[in-house]
Design a protein around this motif. Structure first.
Motif, PDB file in Angstrom:
ATOM      1  N   SER A 246     -36.675  18.514  -6.388  1.00  0.00           N
ATOM      2  CA  SER A 246     -37.002  17.329  -7.189  1.00  0.00           C
ATOM      3  C   SER A 246     -36.905  16.051  -6.369  1.00  0.00           C
ATOM      4  O   SER A 246     -37.431  15.014  -6.752  1.00  0.00           O
ATOM      5  N   GLY A 247     -36.233  16.123  -5.219  1.00  0.00           N
ATOM      6  CA  GLY A 247     -36.142  14.946  -4.371  1.00  0.00           C
ATOM      7  C   GLY A 247     -37.434  14.659  -3.628  1.00  0.00           C
ATOM      8  O   GLY A 247     -37.658  13.545  -3.159  1.00  0.00           O
TER       9      GLY A 247
ATOM     10  N   GLU B 232     -21.244  14.692 -10.833  1.00  0.00           N
ATOM     11  CA  GLU B 232     -22.156  15.842 -10.939  1.00  0.00           C
ATOM     12  C   GLU B 232     -23.340  15.495 -11.838  1.00  0.00           C
ATOM     13  O   GLU B 232     -24.479  15.849 -11.548  1.00  0.00           O
TER      14      GLU B 232
ATOM     15  N   LEU C 279     -25.981  13.344 -10.083  1.00  0.00           N
ATOM     16  CA  LEU C 279     -26.916  14.116  -9.249  1.00  0.00           C
ATOM     17  C   LEU C 279     -28.007  14.741 -10.118  1.00  0.00           C
ATOM     18  O   LEU C 279     -29.198  14.672  -9.801  1.00  0.00           O
ATOM     19  N   GLN C 280     -27.580  15.333 -11.218  1.00  0.00           N
ATOM     20  CA  GLN C 280     -28.549  16.002 -12.099  1.00  0.00           C
ATOM     21  C   GLN C 280     -29.505  14.986 -12.723  1.00  0.00           C
ATOM     22  O   GLN C 280     -30.702  15.244 -12.860  1.00  0.00           O
TER      23      GLN C 280
ATOM     24  N   GLN D 243     -32.099  13.905 -10.271  1.00  0.00           N
ATOM     25  CA  GLN D 243     -33.075  14.959 -10.009  1.00  0.00           C
ATOM     26  C   GLN D 243     -34.056  15.153 -11.156  1.00  0.00           C
ATOM     27  O   GLN D 243     -35.170  15.617 -10.940  1.00  0.00           O
TER      28      GLN D 243
ATOM     29  N   PRO E 242     -38.451  12.728 -10.826  1.00  0.00           N
ATOM     30  CA  PRO E 242     -39.798  13.301 -10.980  1.00  0.00           C
ATOM     31  C   PRO E 242     -40.528  12.770 -12.205  1.00  0.00           C
ATOM     32  O   PRO E 242     -41.745  12.712 -12.230  1.00  0.00           O
TER      33      PRO E 242
ATOM     34  N   GLN F 286     -33.329  13.132   1.862  1.00  0.00           N
ATOM     35  CA  GLN F 286     -33.793  14.092   0.860  1.00  0.00           C
ATOM     36  C   GLN F 286     -34.566  13.414  -0.273  1.00  0.00           C
ATOM     37  O   GLN F 286     -35.333  14.047  -0.967  1.00  0.00           O
ATOM     38  N   TYR F 287     -34.308  12.119  -0.464  1.00  0.00           N
ATOM     39  CA  TYR F 287     -34.902  11.419  -1.610  1.00  0.00           C
ATOM     40  C   TYR F 287     -35.951  10.375  -1.212  1.00  0.00           C
ATOM     41  O   TYR F 287     -36.547   9.752  -2.085  1.00  0.00           O
TER      42      TYR F 287
ATOM     43  N   ASP G 125     -25.130  18.609   2.562  1.00  0.00           N
ATOM     44  CA  ASP G 125     -24.065  19.272   1.806  1.00  0.00           C
ATOM     45  C   ASP G 125     -24.059  20.774   2.064  1.00  0.00           C
ATOM     46  O   ASP G 125     -23.006  21.393   2.183  1.00  0.00           O
TER      47      ASP G 125
END
Lengths: 344, 446
Positions: free
Chosen positions: A74-75, B90, B93-94, B97, B101, B118-119, B409
């Protein structure tokens, strides 16, 4: 001639009736029809939200199904349609091939997690049955007042949150201050790092896994026990009495009558216990988070980590599909083995 | 007739649902800083009412700083309203994600710098007019700014130097109980181990109850391993940073040193590690003499263990050899969503928070973090409020960015640390552990 009072009353009543009828008809006209139309409207008002809900469910399933054929994160932006393609490329069945013979860290972790999940599920089911069925039989044979009391006590852990249960057991397993090691020390034994020693094992399974299984069993056994009690209560006493009169021992009554008659319940309990064991997550996440050295890493935890920590949604979807297949196959086997073709 | 109407309605609903699910995916502008963006950023914030949403992870110390800075910015820009929304780590992060999108993320996003690689496809590039890459590199320490740069483009600005290397909590009470001088005057790591050995306590059953030197949690073990490789003259990256080289003489020497320290008895890694007796918990319960952990642990330890009576301090370890070269993550910082309708204002706020020395100082003091800006780190205000930062000033310039790993990570927490711990616990040999780290870490590039 003046009309009589009763005539006036009748006239007024008749007019009121006509007036009300007109109002009802007008309302009916305005709302577009009679009972059939109202039914139609009701059906529509119920069907559309249901369809919306179902469409969402189907969409989620379809999305998960599609994702497992992609290396999707999703990133990453990916292609123009739902982010698929581009930097989230289509990989076909590569995810599944990787799971079988890949050397990457996620492939290794998947295989380790699968092995641990199978160990967990196939250890929990028999242990659960060994505890719950005799306990239910025992409780069924005691007085009503105590039966309620014990049933309540045994069922309490089921109502407790998994996180709470995990924390309680973690404190008991604490290598330095936990009371399990305190008892071991009292008897001159060697204390054990229950949740963190990767070297300690029993019957080829790590001690940490046994420790988690024990905590899980403690939380879960009350549920099956209550179901077994209900099943045992449904067995006609006459059948047992007849067997005893014919000279059957209590053990024979238990194995040849009780067990046979509760087979449908046994099937239900086996299927449900297996399902929940394959999907175990919260208690392990809190107690060990897969440690020590991935010895308690189960599939659900691996799926969670891949999806939400490492953003490998495609891989996580493929893992979920494998878990679904395994659960389905195991359930079908159980149903085949434990099915009955009779009723009583 | 009625059934036709019903079917038509149902079809419309389903089609609408599918279309809505397919839409809203791509950000308004992605990765290509346009002239329009640049010019927007140079303009003074417009006077129309602007509401910005800002997402951060839940951390009371961090958020106290953010709230003050938001109030200060809003006071200067009366037309701007910044709404702070916080999430459990946590959940954050979710949320990122799922929201990214869908294009539903907030205008300003708190991001750990190392995650940027990553982003970055879903982040707005920092307009040159706000700050050029060269200016940023001269403003911030190398390690914190490093993570926000991907392929020569900046995607955010850092607020802290996330230093996991070299700093230790030391328990004065335990030092005095063991008859050791306090504060310790360590010249080499051998001096540290000698003191640590004397701090250890073991109960009658042979179980360690006080660890002399707890360096076996995930971050300390991993980052001291990586620093040790660097200090011994090696590197864990290949020349063009397209692969890892963990199976090297330098890596072997460093891991062997760690295993030897364990065998010397300064810590039992089975009882003291990342999941059992974590450094903060154990130190602030008086069961660790020297606890290897970043400065961020100080605020957390004080908050979680207010009744801890022992006297303690935070000091820095000597290097294993040579200069104290080390690697660090790019810590928490702020980025902007490409879907924001007011990117110019959002960037103005980010610049206000991260580059203004007074504001940066305020945030670092409130959050208990090491400043990302050298000028701020050297300020008297920081020295008086966080004396351990002053002690780190000689070390911080040696900090290098960890490098853009395919998945930081995964590499650190699922590959490096588990194998280091296996080696220290005696489950794997040093050679087996290094071989496994090398193979598995390189597989993350596939």
């Amino acid at each position: 001639m003046r009309p009589s009072l009763s005539f006036c009353k009748n006239l007024l009543a008749e007019r009121w009736r006509h007036g009300m009828l007109r109002i009802f008809r007008k309302r009916e006209k305005r709302s577009g029809g009679g009972l059939a139309a109202a039914k139609g409207r009701f059906v529509l008002s119920v069907t559309i939200p249901l369809l919306l809900y179902e469409s969402l469910g189907i969409f989620v399933l379809a999305w998960a199904f599609i994702l497992m054929f992609y290396n999707y994160s999703s990133g990453r932006l990916g292609g123009p349609i739902l982010g698929l393609g581009g930097s989230n490329p289509f990989v076909g069945i590569q995810n599944f091939i990787q799971m079988i013979k890949g050397t990457s860290v996620q492939a290794n972790l998947f295989r380790t997690s699968l092995k641990n999940t199978l160990i967990f599920a196939f250890a929990v089911l028999p242990l659960n049955l060994v505890i719950t069925l005799p306990l239910a039989y025992l409780l069924e044979s005691i007085g009503e007042r105590f039966k309620v009391l014990y049933r309540t006590i045994y069922f309490m852990p089921v109502l407790t949150s998994s996180v709470g249960v995990a924390l309680i057991w973690m404190s008991m397993y604490d290598p330095q201050g936990g009371w399990i090691n305190a008892i071991i020390r009292f008897f001159g034994g060697q204390p054990v790092a229950w949740l963190s020693d990767p070297r300690a094992g029993f019957l080829g399974i790590s001690v940490a896994m046994w420790a988690v299984i024990l905590a899980y069993l403690w939380q879960d056994y009350g549920y099956n026990m209550v179901i077994f009690i209900a099943a045992l209560q449904a067995i006609p006493q006459g059948l047992k009495d007849a067997a005893l009169i014919d000279g059957a021992t209590p053990w024979k009554v238990f194995t040849k009558i009780t067990i046979q008659l509760i087979r449908p319940t046994l099937l239900f309990v086996c299927v449900m216990t297996m399902l929940s064991s394959f999907q175990v997550f919260d208690i392990i996440q809190v107690m060990t988070n897969g440690d020590p050295g991935n010895r308690t890493q189960v599939l659900m935890l691996d799926i969670y980590k891949n999806a939400f920590r490492y953003q490998r949604l495609g891989w996580a979807a493929a893992e979920s599909f494998v878990l679904f297949l395994i659960v389905m196959v195991v359930t079908l086997i159980q149903m085949r083995l434990l099915r009955t073709e009779w009723e009583y | 007739m009625k059934s036709k109407v019903l079917y038509t309605l149902i079809t419309m609903v389903v089609v609408a649902l599918v279309l809505s699910a397919c839409g809203g995916n791509a950000p308004a502008s992605v990765n290509e800083p346009t002239a329009a963006q640049g010019s927007e950023a140079t303009q003074a914030p417009v006077e129309e009412a602007v509401t910005l949403r800002m997402w951060t992870h839940s951390n009371s110390a961090f958020n106290a700083g953010y709230e003050k800075l938001i109030s200060a910015y809003e006071a200067e820009h009366t037309n701007v309203d910044i709404q702070l929304e916080t999430f459990d780590y946590e959940l954050y992060l979710q949320t990122l994600q799922t929201a990214m999108p869908a294009g539903e993320e907030a205008d300003i996003l708190q991001l750990f710098g190392t995650w940027t690689s990553q982003y970055y496809e879903r982040l707005a590039p920092l307009p040159e007019s706000v700050m050029s890459l060269a200016d940023a590199q001269s403003t911030f320490y190398a390690a914190p700014i490093g993570g926000f740069e991907v392929n020569g483009t900046l995607y955010g600005l850092p607020q802290e130097f996330n230093c996991e290397y070299g700093g230790v909590l030391v328990n004065k009470t335990l030092f005095e109980k063991a008859g050791l001088a306090f504060p310790p005057q360590w010249k080499t790591m051998d001096d540290v181990l000698a003191d640590a050995k004397k701090l250890v306590e073991v109960d009658s059953s042979g179980m360690m109850t006080v660890a002399g030197f707890h360096f076996t949690a995930a971050d300390p073990a991993s980052f001291s391993f990586l620093a040790g490789i660097k200090q011994r003259g090696g590197d864990y990256w290949n020349a063009d940073q397209t692969g890892f080289t963990f199976n090297t003489p330098e890596a072997k020497a460093q891991l062997q040193w760690m295993v030897d320290a364990v065998q010397m008895g300064v810590v039992d890694p089975v009882v003291f590690n990342d999941s059992t007796n974590f450094v903060i918990d154990a130190f602030f319960q008086g069961t660790v003499g020297i606890g290897y952990i970043g400065t961020w642990a100080i605020a957390e330890g004080q908050a979680n263990f207010p009744d801890f009576q022992d006297e303690w301090d935070y000091i820095y370890l000597p290097p294993i050899q040579g200069d104290p070269v080390f690697v660090a993550d790019s810590g928490w910082g702020l980025t902007v969503s490409p879907n924001s309708q007011h990117q110019d204002v959002a960037w103005d706020f980010v610049k206000f928070v991260t580059t203004d020395p007074a504001n940066a100082t305020l945030f670092n003091i409130d959050s208990g973090t090491i400043p990302a800006i050298p000028v701020v780190a050297k300020s008297s205000e920081i020295a008086s409020t966080m004396p351990w930062v002053a002690k780190a000033l000689d070390t911080l310039p040696y900090g290098q960015y960890l490098g853009n790993m395919p998945d930081r990570d995964l590499v650190v927490y699922e590959i490096i640390y588990p194998h280091l711990l296996n080696a220290m616990q005696g489950v794997e040999t040093v050679d087996e552990a290094l071989q496994a780290i090398d193979t598995e870490a390189n597989s993350t590039f596939e």
